[in-house]
Design a protein around this motif. Structure first.
Motif, mmCIF file in Angstrom:
data_model
loop_
_atom_site.group_PDB
_atom_site.id
_atom_site.type_symbol
_atom_site.label_atom_id
_atom_site.label_comp_id
_atom_site.label_asym_id
_atom_site.label_seq_id
_atom_site.Cartn_x
_atom_site.Cartn_y
_atom_site.Cartn_z
ATOM 1 N N THR A 125 -65.289 35.972 -35.584
ATOM 2 C CA THR A 125 -65.238 34.846 -36.511
ATOM 3 C C THR A 125 -64.514 33.636 -35.927
ATOM 4 O OG1 THR A 125 -63.254 35.756 -37.540
ATOM 5 C CG2 THR A 125 -65.361 36.316 -38.534
ATOM 6 N N ALA A 126 -63.527 33.850 -35.075
ATOM 7 C CA ALA A 126 -62.801 32.756 -34.426
ATOM 8 C C ALA A 126 -63.173 32.729 -32.944
ATOM 9 C CB ALA A 126 -61.291 32.933 -34.583
ATOM 10 N N THR A 127 -63.090 31.550 -32.348
ATOM 11 C CA THR A 127 -63.378 31.417 -30.923
ATOM 12 C C THR A 127 -62.429 32.295 -30.120
ATOM 13 O OG1 THR A 127 -64.116 29.136 -31.246
ATOM 14 C CG2 THR A 127 -63.554 29.806 -29.003
ATOM 15 N N GLN A 128 -62.977 33.179 -29.309
ATOM 16 C CA GLN A 128 -62.161 34.111 -28.541
ATOM 17 C C GLN A 128 -61.566 33.417 -27.309
ATOM 18 O OE1 GLN A 128 -64.149 37.859 -27.836
ATOM 19 N NE2 GLN A 128 -65.162 37.817 -29.820
ATOM 20 N N ASP A 189 -58.496 39.800 -28.197
ATOM 21 C CA ASP A 189 -57.144 40.329 -28.392
ATOM 22 C C ASP A 189 -56.123 39.384 -27.759
ATOM 23 O OD1 ASP A 189 -54.822 41.771 -28.617
ATOM 24 O OD2 ASP A 189 -55.681 43.666 -27.914
ATOM 25 N N LEU A 190 -55.734 38.357 -28.489
ATOM 26 C CA LEU A 190 -54.789 37.378 -27.958
ATOM 27 C C LEU A 190 -53.405 37.962 -27.678
ATOM 28 C CD1 LEU A 190 -57.095 35.479 -28.705
ATOM 29 C CD2 LEU A 190 -55.418 33.881 -29.661
ATOM 30 N N PRO A 191 -52.873 38.840 -28.521
ATOM 31 C CA PRO A 191 -51.553 39.424 -28.207
ATOM 32 C C PRO A 191 -51.544 40.161 -26.873
ATOM 33 C CG PRO A 191 -52.119 39.805 -30.501
ATOM 34 C CD PRO A 191 -53.349 39.266 -29.852
ATOM 35 N N ALA A 192 -52.590 40.924 -26.598
ATOM 36 C CA ALA A 192 -52.635 41.670 -25.332
ATOM 37 C C ALA A 192 -52.748 40.728 -24.146
ATOM 38 C CB ALA A 192 -53.810 42.646 -25.349
ATOM 39 N N ALA A 221 -58.091 29.502 -27.341
ATOM 40 C CA ALA A 221 -58.783 30.271 -28.378
ATOM 41 C C ALA A 221 -58.505 29.592 -29.706
ATOM 42 C CB ALA A 221 -58.282 31.715 -28.386
ATOM 43 N N ALA A 222 -59.091 30.114 -30.768
ATOM 44 C CA ALA A 222 -58.857 29.564 -32.101
ATOM 45 C C ALA A 222 -58.135 30.584 -32.967
ATOM 46 C CB ALA A 222 -60.173 29.166 -32.760
#
Length: 259
Positions: A125-128, A189-192, A221-222
């Protein structure tokens, strides 16, 4: 609590996206050095906020009457994207890019408008996380992207977030040929990814008129839109006209164009 594609961002891996100070905005060498160092330039109020709000109103006047997906796509891809109003809006940055690039600027015809409704979340749903060179291999790697929030965009509305100084690592791995990435997004997976890069995600509240310029190697990313207001933005790309141009990006954007 901030999320992207449903992943909760670690507060320990968040920092502020820093705006260019007023004293630096007209100092071309300093501005170029800042872009090389940070990978982005946050320029508050670069555009007239009323021009931004007028375009937002124009967009929703056309799409707001759509009763289904087909009529929405017709308004977006047959009226707005190829229309003179969008062309004129994007051309407002031509003078700035001519000054910054030191030559005739070229605007890629494929320009993207992104709309995210409140409450949309979950993978896809959000830009990766990605950097733009993943999609622009057919021309110069000196393409600069301009991300423009079309209206106020606090972090709760799902603005862009940048991985701190990630372009340095991307440039080094690109040069060494050791960067093994798909020809699309890196990850949702932004945290990773923050842990992998040992870097923070940079966030801020954007206002109508703000513009972020970033390099083709800067990972971004978004965030998810957890507000009660529609998030609308556009991203466009300029480069020097004399540099190689990716021919695939010279048709109007369509969500089924395969790029």
């Amino acid at each position: 609590m901030l999320t992207s594609n449903g992943y909760v961002l670690d507060e320990r891996r968040l920092s502020e996206l820093a705006a260019v100070p007023d004293l630096e905005r007209t100092d071309l060498p300093v501005l170029r050095e800042r872009l090389q160092r940070d990978g982005y330039l946050l320029l508050r109020g670069l555009l007239d906020p009323q021009d931004v709000l007028d375009f937002r109103e124009y967009y929703f006047n056309l799409t707001g009457t759509a009763t289904d997906r087909a009529s929405y796509r017709q308004a977006l891809f047959e009226q707005i994207v190829p229309g003179p109003e969008y062309a004129a809006f994007c051309a407002r940055l031509k003078g700035w890019f001519e000054w910054f690039l030191g030559g005739e600027p070229f605007l890629h015809r494929r320009k993207i408008i992104r709309q995210t409704a409140p409450g949309e979340n979950g993978i896809g749903t959000a830009t990766q996380a990605h950097y733009d060179l993943l999609y622009l291999r057919g021309g110069s790697d000196q393409v600069l992207s301009a991300w423009i929030p079309l209206g106020d965009c606090p972090v709760s509305r799902g603005g862009l977030t940048y991985l701190e100084r990630s372009h340095h690592r991307v440039l080094a791995e690109e040069a060494a040929g050791t960067l093994k990435r798909p020809a699309a997004s890196i990850t949702a997976d932004l945290p990773a990814l923050a842990e992998q890069y040992d870097a923070n995600w940079l966030v801020t509240d954007y206002a109508a008129g703000d513009v972020v310029i970033h390099t083709a190697h800067t990972v971004h990313a978004a965030l998810d839109n957890v507000s009660d207001v529609m998030r609308l933005s556009t991203d466009i790309r300029y480069q020097r006209a004399e540099d190689p141009i990716d021919t695939r990006w010279q048709a109007h954007w369509n969500d089924r164009d395969g790029l």
